[in-house]
Motif scaffolding. Structure first.
Motif, PDB file in Angstrom:
ATOM      1  N   ALA A   1       1.118  -4.766   8.677  1.00 60.65           N
ATOM      2  CA  ALA A   1       1.833  -5.357   7.543  1.00 60.65           C
ATOM      3  C   ALA A   1       2.581  -6.608   7.970  1.00 60.65           C
ATOM      4  O   ALA A   1       3.070  -6.692   9.101  1.00 60.65           O
ATOM      5  CB  ALA A   1       2.814  -4.352   6.936  1.00 60.65           C
TER       6      ALA A   1
ATOM      7  N   ASN B   1       3.377  -1.361   4.016  1.00 55.44           N
ATOM      8  CA  ASN B   1       2.566  -0.142   3.992  1.00 55.44           C
ATOM      9  C   ASN B   1       3.486   1.065   4.029  1.00 55.44           C
ATOM     10  O   ASN B   1       4.452   1.083   4.785  1.00 55.44           O
ATOM     11  CB  ASN B   1       1.632  -0.067   5.203  1.00 55.44           C
TER      12      ASN B   1
ATOM     13  N   ASN C   1       0.845  -1.191   0.000  1.00 50.46           N
ATOM     14  CA  ASN C   1       0.000   0.000   0.000  1.00 50.46           C
ATOM     15  C   ASN C   1       0.877   1.236   0.000  1.00 50.46           C
ATOM     16  O   ASN C   1       1.803   1.343   0.812  1.00 50.46           O
ATOM     17  CB  ASN C   1      -0.885   0.053   1.252  1.00 50.46           C
TER      18      ASN C   1
ATOM     19  N   GLN D   1      -1.521   1.020  10.762  1.00 48.37           N
ATOM     20  CA  GLN D   1      -0.818   0.237   9.744  1.00 48.37           C
ATOM     21  C   GLN D   1      -0.611  -1.182  10.258  1.00 48.37           C
ATOM     22  O   GLN D   1      -0.121  -1.375  11.381  1.00 48.37           O
ATOM     23  CB  GLN D   1       0.542   0.847   9.409  1.00 48.37           C
TER      24      GLN D   1
ATOM     25  N   GLN E   1      -4.200   1.097   6.825  1.00 48.21           N
ATOM     26  CA  GLN E   1      -3.539   0.334   5.768  1.00 48.21           C
ATOM     27  C   GLN E   1      -3.264  -1.076   6.263  1.00 48.21           C
ATOM     28  O   GLN E   1      -2.686  -1.253   7.340  1.00 48.21           O
ATOM     29  CB  GLN E   1      -2.214   0.992   5.369  1.00 48.21           C
TER      30      GLN E   1
ATOM     31  N   ASN F   1       6.224  -1.443   7.876  1.00 49.36           N
ATOM     32  CA  ASN F   1       5.382  -0.250   7.892  1.00 49.36           C
ATOM     33  C   ASN F   1       6.265   0.987   7.907  1.00 49.36           C
ATOM     34  O   ASN F   1       7.244   1.037   8.655  1.00 49.36           O
ATOM     35  CB  ASN F   1       4.489  -0.206   9.138  1.00 49.36           C
TER      36      ASN F   1
END
Length: 574
Positions: A393, A382, A367, A391, A376, A397
């Motif tokens: 991930a 992210n 993202n 966030q 996200q 991140n």
């Protein structure tokens, strides 16, 4: 009177009546057009006082307040701080604007705005109808510069009533426009960058007059010329040069249509004009182009949208939107939004958006966003160049400022993030500590703590000083600062230890700990701590009983044990 003369006179009367009907219908259309225009902003009667050395900004503000609309234009065109002296005026608004700014500008209107554009040049057109066969009309002609008499190439020529056909003039200024199911009166419009829009009306030689089907139109003001769908790599790749020229000529003008069906961007029910049409429902077999979506758009391959999406957009491969998205956007590979997202964006590989005003980005890989006032979620990474709310991930991140939580399988990076959870955290305004210590099991360890002002992660490695089975251990945990003063810090940590033998062979014996860590600053960067702790330790040797043993201090080697303990050590604060 002879019989033949009588029949001839009757035919002449019928002919005159037919021509009169066409003329009356034409006048009626013009009167209706004038009546509609008279209701518009630019055709309003205004009474404006004299201004003496007054800024254009003040005049615009006064007009906006009095007439209840806004001005929209490229800031490079008009210097709002310029001081002008202009006489009092009574008349239509468009003439006053021309008096104020000059003949080199043109004006259009929307429901709420008057749009100002730079159009110093004028064009002329000569056109005729070459045929009307099989319910089709072929309009052809030439476009030229009215001042130099030179041919104008790449001028957009389109049918103005229903926007059913459009084309570009060639290098000689020549164009042909094939119109299906034409009406008796055909309105043709011409647009070209830096030229004032031109219109002509052609009358077909037919015997009955049909009602005109006029399509609703609108305008979208492009404020940032560098952030358009055609300046994006994928938007540029999937569209032809002719489409880009037409978009440049017509600016933000678009028409509304309920339905579009496309095989490719060049083969559509809207023909060459498709990239200037806002659809309620659109099906693109391979891919399609449109001005906008107010409903649902589906594509087997890709969707290219010049301006806004209000609704739902699905693509097997890629969605590209040059404006804003309000709603749901899903793609098998990627979604690209050059302005803002308010809703949900789901991509198989990556999502890219300038600003997430509210909502959620979910993707299998990456993202990307400049500013994300939402969440996200990514399988790999992210990234937000500005703020982000949350966030999550599997890998990394990255953000400027995080107002919520950051959860990463590997690394969180931010200038400011109070609640990061990851193996490593690199927070500019957060926690970075390196400590050494020894605990109740005679495990001597080196630990690195990294995170935000509140939460942090801890990773460490150490060795046992005299254990007959274990030689090494690795620790991972999370912690939180409960109190911070210039002289004292109180934290709490939850961590898990994995043990290894002397050859780094994994021993299937775990130790889970919770500890409270009071630390006293002995210098500006150095802390001394003594942390009481509570542990659950699995049995090192074969268990003598399945029941869990409770002890005040240290673990039992033959029983799974809940027990107390403690750690002492030194911490260096970065």
């Amino acid at each position: 009177m002879s019989k033949f003369k009588f029949i001839r006179d009757i035919k002449m009367i019928i002919y005159i009546i037919r021509k009169a009907k066409l003329f009356i219908a034409f006048l009626g259309m013009l009167l209706v057009h004038e009546h509609v225009s008279a209701q518009g902003k630019l055709s309003r009667q205004v009474d404006i006082p004299r201004y003496e050395r007054t800024s254009i900004r003040q005049i615009f503000d006064s007009l906006s307040e009095k007439e209840s609309f806004y001005f929209s234009f490229n800031s490079n065109l008009v210097n709002l701080d310029s001081l002008v002296t202009i006489r009092s005026y009574k008349g239509v608004l468009i003439d006053y604007l021309t008096l104020l700014l000059g003949e080199r500008f043109s004006f259009k209107e929307t429901m709420s705005h008057v749009l100002i554009s730079y159009a110093p040049e004028r064009m002329d057109v000569a056109a005729n109808i070459s045929s009307k066969e099989s319910n089709r009309a072929m309009i052809s002609g030439y476009v030229k510069d009215i001042r130099t008499n030179r041919a104008i190439s790449n001028a957009s020529v389109y049918e103005r009533q229903a926007f059913l056909a459009s084309t570009l003039s060639d290098n000689n200024g020549f164009f042909e426009l094939d119109i299906k199911n034409p009406e008796n009166l055909i309105a043709i419009a011409l647009s070209k960058e830096n030229y004032r829009d031109t219109s002509i009306i052609l009358l077909l030689p037919v015997e009955t007059f049909k009602s005109l089907k006029k399509r609703r139109v609108g305008y979208y003001q492009v404020n940032d010329a560098d952030k358009t769908v055609y300046n994006n790599f994928f938007g540029d790749f999937f569209t032809s040069s002719a489409q880009k020229i037409q978009s440049l000529n017509l600016g933000g003008m678009f028409a509304y249509s309920p339905v579009q069906v496309s095989l490719t961007p060049g083969l559509s029910t809207h023909g060459f004009f498709q990239s200037q049409v806002v659809n309620n429902f659109s099906i693109n077999i391979i891919g399609g182009s449109s001005a906008g979506v107010e409903g649902v758009e589906l594509a087997g391959g890709f969707n290219i949208t010049q301006y806004h999406v209000d609704g739902t957009q699905f693509a097997g491969v890629l969605n590209i939107v040059g404006g804003n998205v309000n709603g749901l956007q899903m793609a098998g590979v990627g979604n690209v939004v050059l302005h803002s997202l308010s809703g949900v964006q789901v991509g198989g590989v990556w999502n890219q958006v300038d600003t997430v005003k509210s909502g959620l980005q979910i993707v299998g890989a990456v993202n990307l966003g400049k500013e994300v006032k939402g969440t996200q979620i990514a399988g790999l990474m992210n990234s937000s160049q500005g703020r982000v709310r949350n966030q999550i991930a599997g890998g990394i991140n990255s953000a400027k400022r995080v107002s919520g939580v950051q959860i990463a399988g590997l690394l969180n990076i931010a200038d400011s993030s109070d609640y990061p959870i990851g193996v490593f955290n690199w927070i500019k305004n957060g926690t970075k500590q390196l400590s050494v210590g020894v605990d109740d099991s005679k495990f001597f360890s080196l630990n690195f703590r990294s995170g935000g002002r509140v939460m942090y992660s801890m990773i460490g490695f150490g060795l046992y000083l005299d254990d007959p089975v274990f030689k090494y251990g690795a620790e991972f945990g999370i912690g939180a600062h409960l109190m911070t003063t210039p002289k004292f810090m109180l934290s709490a940590e939850l961590l898990q230890r994995t043990n290894f033998g002397d050859r780094f062979n994994l021993e299937d014996v775990q130790r889970i700990s919770f500890r409270v860590v009071p630390a006293v600053y002995v210098s500006k960067k150095l802390q001394l701590y003594a942390a009481p702790s509570f542990h659950y330790s699995e049995a090192v040797e074969s268990p003598t009983s399945k029941a869990v043993l409770w002890k005040i201090w240290q673990a039992d080697r033959q029983r799974n044990t809940f027990h107390g303990g403690g750690t002492v050590g030194l911490t260096y604060v970065f």
